[in-house]
Each structure stands twice: as structure tokens, then as C-alpha cells.
Design an enzyme around this catalytic site. Structure first.
Site, PDB file in Angstrom:
ATOM      1  N   GLY A  28      76.112 -45.983   0.335  1.00  0.00           N
ATOM      2  CA  GLY A  28      75.657 -45.704   1.695  1.00  0.00           C
ATOM      3  C   GLY A  28      74.263 -45.120   1.672  1.00  0.00           C
ATOM      4  CE1 TYR A  65      75.087 -39.276   4.320  1.00  0.00           C
ATOM      5  CE2 TYR A  65      76.345 -38.877   2.324  1.00  0.00           C
ATOM      6  CZ  TYR A  65      76.275 -38.955   3.701  1.00  0.00           C
ATOM      7  OH  TYR A  65      77.393 -38.741   4.437  1.00  0.00           O
ATOM      8  N   GLY A  66      74.237 -42.026  -1.031  1.00  0.00           N
ATOM      9  CA  GLY A  66      74.905 -41.972  -2.318  1.00  0.00           C
ATOM     10  C   GLY A  66      75.959 -43.036  -2.490  1.00  0.00           C
ATOM     11  CE  LYS A  67      74.832 -46.619  -7.305  1.00  0.00           C
ATOM     12  NZ  LYS A  67      74.533 -47.149  -8.599  1.00  0.00           N
ATOM     13  CE  LYS A  75      80.073 -41.744   2.513  1.00  0.00           C
ATOM     14  NZ  LYS A  75      79.496 -41.677   3.883  1.00  0.00           N
ATOM     15  CG  ASP A  94      75.100 -47.116  11.361  1.00  0.00           C
ATOM     16  OD1 ASP A  94      74.666 -48.193  11.823  1.00  0.00           O
ATOM     17  OD2 ASP A  94      74.976 -46.797  10.164  1.00  0.00           O
TER      18      ASP A  94
HETATM   19  P1  AMP Z   1      79.046 -45.185   3.741  1.00  0.00           P
HETATM   20  O1  AMP Z   1      78.046 -44.376   3.029  1.00  0.00           O
HETATM   21  O2  AMP Z   1      80.107 -44.349   4.396  1.00  0.00           O
HETATM   22  O3  AMP Z   1      78.435 -46.191   4.676  1.00  0.00           O
HETATM   23  O4  AMP Z   1      79.826 -46.045   2.633  1.00  0.00           O
HETATM   24  C1  AMP Z   1      79.227 -47.133   1.973  1.00  0.00           C
HETATM   25  C2  AMP Z   1      80.297 -48.139   1.632  1.00  0.00           C
HETATM   26  O5  AMP Z   1      81.267 -47.513   0.785  1.00  0.00           O
HETATM   27  C3  AMP Z   1      81.071 -48.642   2.860  1.00  0.00           C
HETATM   28  O6  AMP Z   1      80.472 -49.780   3.461  1.00  0.00           O
HETATM   29  C4  AMP Z   1      82.393 -48.985   2.240  1.00  0.00           C
HETATM   30  O7  AMP Z   1      82.350 -50.290   1.669  1.00  0.00           O
HETATM   31  C5  AMP Z   1      82.566 -47.961   1.109  1.00  0.00           C
HETATM   32  N1  AMP Z   1      83.393 -46.840   1.591  1.00  0.00           N
HETATM   33  C6  AMP Z   1      83.032 -45.824   2.393  1.00  0.00           C
HETATM   34  N2  AMP Z   1      84.058 -44.993   2.628  1.00  0.00           N
HETATM   35  C7  AMP Z   1      85.121 -45.503   1.968  1.00  0.00           C
HETATM   36  C8  AMP Z   1      86.511 -45.114   1.835  1.00  0.00           C
HETATM   37  N3  AMP Z   1      86.984 -44.033   2.444  1.00  0.00           N
HETATM   38  N4  AMP Z   1      87.317 -45.887   1.095  1.00  0.00           N
HETATM   39  C9  AMP Z   1      86.836 -46.983   0.463  1.00  0.00           C
HETATM   40  N5  AMP Z   1      85.562 -47.400   0.550  1.00  0.00           N
HETATM   41  C10 AMP Z   1      84.704 -46.677   1.296  1.00  0.00           C
END
Ligand code: AMP
Length: 364
Positions: free
Chosen positions: A77, A79-81, A97, A190
Site C-alpha cells: 500500500g 506506506y508499506g508491504k 501491514k 479511496d
Molecule cells: P493497503 O495498504 O491497505 O491498500 O493494502 C495493500 C494491499 O494489501 C491491498 O490491496 C490488499 O491486496 C492487501 N491487503 C490489505 N489488507 C489486507 C488484509 N487484511 N488481508 C489480506 N490482504 C490485505
């Protein structure tokens, strides 16, 4: 079946891509689809960390007695993996995260702080649940419930076919999460496919609160209009509006609803001006009758359409949506934010209340 990290984006689809590739109707009346099962869980207790990363991470993260084994990187996302991880004592699968601190001259990133503060107060079956925060070896992690899919990734899989009942359930769950946020005076800002998370039980949850903010229901405050990924951004934001409310999210929900049926984002612009042109080419140009205040928007004169276009909305989407579905999508995509449906109103429309088939979660 789940796409694991693919150039840093689980959806595997860049956001600035060319014009729409055209629509593929979902076959009506198909048998209930199964969501792809979660990837097989590694049985090894300490699997090696994935090697694609240039941002090395520990194979373990721990806080007090809580130890997690990082399994795979599933996304990235702002700000991080995001890692899939397993809690050692219970075997619970979670998403971690990791908040990237490198390059943050002011310490903890403000978007992460905002997301944490908002999420800590949210409890709803259609909003991602933040279990806890964890600090391990100088890294800060948000520990979330784990979701097997995001909508963009799921829709890009060949052969994915939701039944009308599945689609109704997914739309209802999305609107229900949104109605909860708006009731709590939170704008998501978003809403897009990659932030709509799904688990193998067919439950849908809104994720990524990095751009979310509390808004005032009673005062007209000014906010930035540089929010929401371009393809999901409402016309008033594209025309420079800074005084807005929950209907910026319901416009995005209308885009996502159509995407669920067609499997492709419907308004794929290359920049702000092109985005408006794409919207106008489908919804028609807004008349003063449709949207009396449009002429007062900051950039209206600057980007005023040269010719007036009729709406092609029903002509294009009646291939996929029933009349009640079309009415709902049109209500969510209304030009005038004052007339656009709110999430709770959308949940009371005939598409959900009076039209067969009933809702059915896409279960395993
Ligand atoms: P984000 O920074 O929240 O946008 O997360 C980036 C990506 O990580 C998202 O598009 C999802 O594919 C994956 N992701 C985020 N949250 C979750 C979660 N709770 N469980 C599984 N994958 C997630």
C-alpha cells in the site's frame, strides 16, 4: 489461486492503463461460484521470507508473548508491504501491514497514524478489523484480520463468474460498510476495487483507511479534492469541489457496482480532464437541470464540454443489470452530489428490497 505479490500489487493491474478493453457480460443464471480457496498454508513453522523484496523483512515479528511467522507478501500500500502471517500460539492467520519508517523525516507517517486512529474505533462486519498494533525490531505493524482476496485481483481472474445473487450480496455488503462509516462521520475517500477485501466465506470488508477522515455533518468544511483514485473520482471533485460529504464515496461505490457486473473499471481516464470526458461519454453531459450548482464549481468554465452528449448509460449496461440494478447504479452515479444516493438510501432501493433473486454470499 490467490495472486501473491506481483510487482507490488495484488491486483496485478496498473491503475494508469489505456482505454477500456470493452465489457464482458457475466453469464446470467450461472451456478453459484466458489471463491478460490485460500492458498495452501505452509506447514513449516519458519518458512523463508520471499526473496523478491528489496525491503527485507524478518521472518518473525513479535510483541510481548505474541509471535507471528511471516508467510508471504500479499500486497503493498501507500506506506508499506502487507504480509500474510501466522500467530504462533493459536495458528490464527492474520495480515500484517508493515509501516515503512525509512525516509519519514517527521517520524511516524501521518497517513498511518490517521488510519490507526480511525480503525481503532470501528467495529462492523463489513469494515476490516484491526486486531492490534505491534512493534518488532524497530518496525511497526498493524495486525489485521486476514482476507484472501481483493476485488480487483478477483475480477481479473479468468473464469470468475458471480451469480446475480452473489453480486447483490457483494453490493449490499459494500454499501452496508459505507453506511456504517458515514453514520460515524467518516469519509473513506479511496473506495476502489483493490481496497474492497473478500474472504473465502464471501464476506466483503472495506480496507485501507489511509485517506479517510472524519467530516462534519453539520458544518460545510473545506477538504482537499485530490483524493480518490482517478477512475473512481466523482465529477464534483474533478471540477475542483472542496466542500463535500459522503456522496464522494457513493459515486465510487456506483463505479464499483458496475465493475462487479462488467469485471472492468468503467471510467478509465488518463488524467482529470480525460476522466471527465470518459464519464460524460457514458453518462452524458450534465445539464443545469440535472445539476444546478455545476456552474459554480471552480474548474467548470475551464473544462466546459464543447458539445452536449446524451446518456448512453442504460444502452450500455442493460446487458448486465436488471432495471432495478440500473436504477440503483444511476442513483449512485447521479451528477449532482445533493441528489446522489447515500449508502443507507441505496440499501433501501428495489434492487435489494423487492427484486428476485435473494442475496447469497459467494460461499466456498
Ligand atoms: P493497503 O495498504 O491497505 O491498500 O493494502 C495493500 C494491499 O494489501 C491491498 O490491496 C490488499 O491486496 C492487501 N491487503 C490489505 N489488507 C489486507 C488484509 N487484511 N488481508 C489480506 N490482504 C490485505
Amino acid at each position: 489461486m490467490r495472486r501473491e505479490l506481483n510487482n507490488g500489487n495484488r491486483s496485478g493491474r496498473p491503475y494508469q492503463q489505456g482505454p477500456s478493453e470493452g465489457y464482458r457480460p457475466a453469464s446470467q443464471g450461472a451456478p453459484t461460484i466458489s471463491l478460490p480457496p485460500p492458498p495452501s498454508e505452509p506447514t513449516a513453522v519458519h518458512p523463508s521470507p520471499p526473496s523478491e523484496s528489496n525491503d527485507a523483512h524478518p521472518a518473525k515479528a513479535s510483541r510481548g508473548g505474541n509471535t507471528y511467522d511471516l508467510l508471504t507478501c500479499v500486497g503493498e500500500g501507500t506506506y508499506g508491504k502487507v504480509y500474510k502471517a501466522k500467530k504462533n500460539d493459536t495458528g490464527l492467520i492474520v495480515a500484517l501491514k508493515r509501516i515503512r519508517m525509512e525516509g519519514e523525516k517527521d517520524g511516524f507517517p501521518v497517513t498511518a497514524m490517521r488510519e490507526i486512529k480511525l480503525l481503532q474505533n470501528l467495529r462492523h462486519e463489513n469494515v476490516i478489523r484491526l486486531h492490534e498494533m505491534m512493534v518488532s525490531k524497530g518496525s511497526v505493524y498493524m495486525v489485521f484480520e486476514y482476507m484472501e482476496h481483493d476485488l480487483t485481483g478477483l475480477l481479473s481472474l479468468q473464469g470468475i463468474n458471480f451469480t446475480p445473487a452473489n453480486l447483490k450480496s457483494l453490493n449490499y455488503q459494500m454499501l452496508s460498510g459505507l453506511a456504517y462509516l458515514h453514520d460515524k462521520s467518516i469519509l473513506h475517500r479511496d473506495m476502489k476495487g483493490s481496497n474492497i477485501l473478500l474472504n473465502a466465506r464471501g464476506e466483503l470488508k472495506l480496507g485501507d483507511f489511509g485517506l479517510a477522515r472524519v467530516y462534519s455533518k453539520f458544518k460545510r468544511d473545506d477538504y482537499t479534492n485530490r483524493v480518490i483514485t482517478l477512475w473512481y473520482r466523482s465529477p464534483e471533485l474533478l471540477l475542483g469541489e472542496t466542500v463535500y460529504g459522503p456522496t464522494v464515496d457513493t459515486f465510487s461505490a456506483g463505479c464499483i457496482m458496475l465493475e462487479l457486473f462488467t469485471t472492468k473499471p468503467v471510467f478509465q481516464g488518463n488524467d482529470e480532464i480525460h476522466q471527465l470526458e470518459v464519464i460524460y461519454s457514458i453518462l452524458g453531459t450534465p445539464s443545469e437541470e440535472d445539476w444546478p450548482d455545476v456552474k459554480d464549481l471552480p474548474w467548470y468554465e475551464l473544462v466546459k464540454p464543447k458539445e452536449s452528449l446524451p446518456s448512453k448509460f442504460r444502452e450500455i449496461f442493460s446487458k448486465w443489470l436488471s432495471p432495478a440494478g440500473l436504477d440503483l447504479a444511476q442513483g449512485l452515479l447521479a451528477f449532482d452530489p445533493a441528489r446522489r444516493l447515500l449508502a443507507d438510501q441505496a440499501m433501501q432501493t428495489p434492487y435489494f428490497t423487492s427484486e428476485a433473486p435473494p442475496m447469497e454470499k459467494p460461499l466456498q
